[in-house]
Design a protein around this motif. Structure first.
Motif, PDB file in Angstrom:
ATOM      1  N   GLY A 199      -4.751  -4.940  -0.300  1.00 27.74           N
ATOM      2  CA  GLY A 199      -3.674  -4.127  -0.844  1.00 27.74           C
ATOM      3  C   GLY A 199      -3.614  -4.141  -2.359  1.00 27.74           C
ATOM      4  O   GLY A 199      -4.619  -4.308  -3.039  1.00 27.74           O
ATOM      5  N   LEU A 200      -2.401  -3.988  -2.885  1.00 27.66           N
ATOM      6  CA  LEU A 200      -2.184  -3.771  -4.313  1.00 27.66           C
ATOM      7  C   LEU A 200      -1.057  -4.664  -4.839  1.00 27.66           C
ATOM      8  O   LEU A 200      -0.131  -4.971  -4.103  1.00 27.66           O
ATOM      9  CB  LEU A 200      -1.817  -2.300  -4.557  1.00 27.66           C
ATOM     10  N   ALA A 201      -1.143  -5.054  -6.077  1.00 25.15           N
ATOM     11  CA  ALA A 201      -2.342  -4.998  -6.896  1.00 25.15           C
ATOM     12  C   ALA A 201      -3.030  -6.356  -6.809  1.00 25.15           C
ATOM     13  O   ALA A 201      -2.363  -7.382  -6.716  1.00 25.15           O
ATOM     14  CB  ALA A 201      -2.004  -4.686  -8.345  1.00 25.15           C
ATOM     15  N   ARG A 202      -4.351  -6.367  -6.887  1.00 18.87           N
ATOM     16  CA  ARG A 202      -5.080  -7.615  -6.651  1.00 18.87           C
ATOM     17  C   ARG A 202      -4.758  -8.677  -7.700  1.00 18.87           C
ATOM     18  O   ARG A 202      -4.840  -9.872  -7.404  1.00 18.87           O
ATOM     19  CB  ARG A 202      -6.585  -7.368  -6.568  1.00 18.87           C
TER      20      ARG A 202
ATOM     21  N   VAL B  66       0.875  -1.182   0.000  1.00 18.01           N
ATOM     22  CA  VAL B  66       0.000   0.000   0.000  1.00 18.01           C
ATOM     23  C   VAL B  66       0.911   1.231   0.000  1.00 18.01           C
ATOM     24  O   VAL B  66       1.179   1.844   1.031  1.00 18.01           O
ATOM     25  CB  VAL B  66      -0.964  -0.012   1.201  1.00 18.01           C
ATOM     26  N   GLN B  67       1.393   1.569  -1.195  1.00 13.32           N
ATOM     27  CA  GLN B  67       2.440   2.569  -1.369  1.00 13.32           C
ATOM     28  C   GLN B  67       2.039   3.574  -2.445  1.00 13.32           C
ATOM     29  O   GLN B  67       1.337   3.226  -3.405  1.00 13.32           O
ATOM     30  CB  GLN B  67       3.749   1.872  -1.778  1.00 13.32           C
ATOM     31  N   PRO B  68       2.475   4.828  -2.317  1.00 18.52           N
ATOM     32  CA  PRO B  68       2.039   5.863  -3.253  1.00 18.52           C
ATOM     33  C   PRO B  68       2.355   5.572  -4.714  1.00 18.52           C
ATOM     34  O   PRO B  68       1.602   6.010  -5.604  1.00 18.52           O
ATOM     35  CB  PRO B  68       2.781   7.119  -2.760  1.00 18.52           C
ATOM     36  N   ASP B  69       3.437   4.866  -5.003  1.00 20.02           N
ATOM     37  CA  ASP B  69       3.750   4.593  -6.408  1.00 20.02           C
ATOM     38  C   ASP B  69       2.695   3.732  -7.090  1.00 20.02           C
ATOM     39  O   ASP B  69       2.637   3.692  -8.325  1.00 20.02           O
ATOM     40  CB  ASP B  69       5.124   3.936  -6.548  1.00 20.02           C
ATOM     41  N   PHE B  70       1.863   3.037  -6.306  1.00 17.38           N
ATOM     42  CA  PHE B  70       0.798   2.216  -6.881  1.00 17.38           C
ATOM     43  C   PHE B  70      -0.549   2.939  -6.887  1.00 17.38           C
ATOM     44  O   PHE B  70      -1.574   2.337  -7.202  1.00 17.38           O
ATOM     45  CB  PHE B  70       0.676   0.892  -6.123  1.00 17.38           C
ATOM     46  N   MET B  71      -0.531   4.217  -6.533  1.00 10.73           N
ATOM     47  CA  MET B  71      -1.751   5.022  -6.502  1.00 10.73           C
ATOM     48  C   MET B  71      -1.800   5.931  -7.737  1.00 10.73           C
ATOM     49  O   MET B  71      -0.781   6.166  -8.381  1.00 10.73           O
ATOM     50  CB  MET B  71      -1.772   5.899  -5.250  1.00 10.73           C
ATOM     51  N   PRO B  72      -2.982   6.467  -8.081  1.00 13.59           N
ATOM     52  CA  PRO B  72      -3.052   7.436  -9.178  1.00 13.59           C
ATOM     53  C   PRO B  72      -2.009   8.540  -9.005  1.00 13.59           C
ATOM     54  O   PRO B  72      -1.838   9.080  -7.911  1.00 13.59           O
ATOM     55  CB  PRO B  72      -4.473   7.983  -9.067  1.00 13.59           C
TER      56      PRO B  72
ATOM     57  N   THR C  49      -8.819  -4.198  -2.146  1.00 11.63           N
ATOM     58  CA  THR C  49      -7.795  -4.407  -3.163  1.00 11.63           C
ATOM     59  C   THR C  49      -8.218  -3.673  -4.426  1.00 11.63           C
ATOM     60  O   THR C  49      -9.395  -3.348  -4.603  1.00 11.63           O
ATOM     61  CB  THR C  49      -7.607  -5.906  -3.502  1.00 11.63           C
ATOM     62  N   ARG C  50      -7.267  -3.428  -5.300  1.00 14.34           N
ATOM     63  CA  ARG C  50      -7.550  -2.881  -6.623  1.00 14.34           C
ATOM     64  C   ARG C  50      -6.560  -3.502  -7.610  1.00 14.34           C
ATOM     65  O   ARG C  50      -5.435  -3.838  -7.241  1.00 14.34           O
ATOM     66  CB  ARG C  50      -7.428  -1.343  -6.663  1.00 14.34           C
ATOM     67  N   PRO C  51      -6.963  -3.636  -8.893  1.00 15.61           N
ATOM     68  CA  PRO C  51      -6.101  -4.252  -9.890  1.00 15.61           C
ATOM     69  C   PRO C  51      -5.236  -3.222 -10.623  1.00 15.61           C
ATOM     70  O   PRO C  51      -5.494  -2.017 -10.562  1.00 15.61           O
ATOM     71  CB  PRO C  51      -7.111  -4.865 -10.858  1.00 15.61           C
ATOM     72  N   VAL C  52      -4.244  -3.719 -11.348  1.00 13.33           N
ATOM     73  CA  VAL C  52      -3.533  -2.853 -12.280  1.00 13.33           C
ATOM     74  C   VAL C  52      -4.528  -2.302 -13.293  1.00 13.33           C
ATOM     75  O   VAL C  52      -4.589  -1.095 -13.541  1.00 13.33           O
ATOM     76  CB  VAL C  52      -2.387  -3.611 -12.979  1.00 13.33           C
ATOM     77  N   THR C  53      -5.346  -3.192 -13.866  1.00  9.21           N
ATOM     78  CA  THR C  53      -6.454  -2.787 -14.724  1.00  9.21           C
ATOM     79  C   THR C  53      -7.649  -3.696 -14.411  1.00  9.21           C
ATOM     80  O   THR C  53      -7.455  -4.874 -14.067  1.00  9.21           O
ATOM     81  CB  THR C  53      -6.120  -2.913 -16.216  1.00  9.21           C
TER      82      THR C  53
ATOM     83  N   CYS D 296      -2.183   1.701  -9.983  1.00 11.15           N
ATOM     84  CA  CYS D 296      -3.258   0.723 -10.109  1.00 11.15           C
ATOM     85  C   CYS D 296      -4.581   1.460 -10.302  1.00 11.15           C
ATOM     86  O   CYS D 296      -4.745   2.602  -9.855  1.00 11.15           O
ATOM     87  CB  CYS D 296      -3.339  -0.145  -8.862  1.00 11.15           C
ATOM     88  N   HIS D 297      -5.523   0.792 -10.930  1.00 11.82           N
ATOM     89  CA  HIS D 297      -6.839   1.385 -11.161  1.00 11.82           C
ATOM     90  C   HIS D 297      -7.510   1.700  -9.825  1.00 11.82           C
ATOM     91  O   HIS D 297      -7.755   0.802  -9.017  1.00 11.82           O
ATOM     92  CB  HIS D 297      -7.701   0.411 -11.956  1.00 11.82           C
TER      93      HIS D 297
END
Length: 212
Positions: A155-158, A13-19, A183-187, A25-26
């Motif tokens: 967490g990320l990514a699912r 759960v890190q900022p690089d995986f956020m918008p 969770t959220r996916p890359v797409t 990740c989506h």
């Protein structure tokens, strides 16, 4: 759920995986309030947070492979390897645990992807490396040493690190659950295959509201 024998594992759960991050990740930021609220309820005696923690020039980064584009697939150590934009570089703001969450209940932070030669999706085992094996991160032993036999993942990514972690947890004998809403996916295109893969592995899919 018995808090004594269950652990919550929060994946990357890190900022690089956020918008706005290097490998967004989506809707990745949508899980932050729910994870913060879940931690605040102190439902779990043990909480693990994984942290993608790559050195510069990591083998999974596209810029380490001239002539390739982001998300190209290559063969690495006899296995398929996606080439990612450089992300979660050690010591950068994008690699930090998300500042919108109170991480106080976490009793283990597990950094992964630290070996420049090997990618590391799962919290339990690295990806296949030069020796043709998937090295153990030590997490399974840490959990078993504390009497944990059940894990809940968010967490990320699912469709990548959460999926691989859940599959490994189940294969290692843990009763395994994925908190889908956290969770959220890359797409989103990855969601149907992810559900199928989790079902095949015997992993339960839950909504975090089921925890009470």
């Amino acid at each position: 759920m018995s808090s004594a024998d269950a652990a919550l594992i929060l994946i990357d759960v890190q900022p690089d995986f956020m918008p706005g991050g290097a490998l967004a990740c989506h809707e990745g930021d949508a899980i932050v309030p729910g994870i913060d609220a879940l931690l605040g309820r102190r439902r779990f005696r043990h909480v693990v947070a994984t942290q993608d923690w790559h050195p510069r020039g990591h083998v999974s980064f596209v810029d380490a492979h001239p002539g390739h584009a982001p998300f190209d697939a290559i063969e690495l150590y006899g296995q398929p390897q996606t080439l990612w934009p450089a992300h979660c570089v050690q010591g950068t703001a994008g690699a930090a645990l998300h500042p919108g969450i109170d991480w106080t209940p976490v009793d283990l932070i597990l950094r992964k992807g630290c070996d420049a030669r090997v990618d590391s999706y799962s919290a339990f085992r690295e990806n296949v490396g030069p020796a043709g094996t998937r090295p153990d991160t030590g997490l399974a032993g840490w959990l078993r040493g504390r009497g944990v036999d059940t894990v809940y993942l968010a967490g990320l990514a699912r469709d990548v690190c959460v999926l691989w972690s859940a599959q490994d947890a189940a294969a290692l004998g843990f009763r395994t659950h994925v908190l889908w809403d956290l969770t959220r996916p890359v797409t989103p295109a990855g969601d149907a295959p992810t559900r199928s893969a989790l079902a095949a592995a015997g992993v339960a899919i839950l909504d975090s509201t089921a925890l009470g």
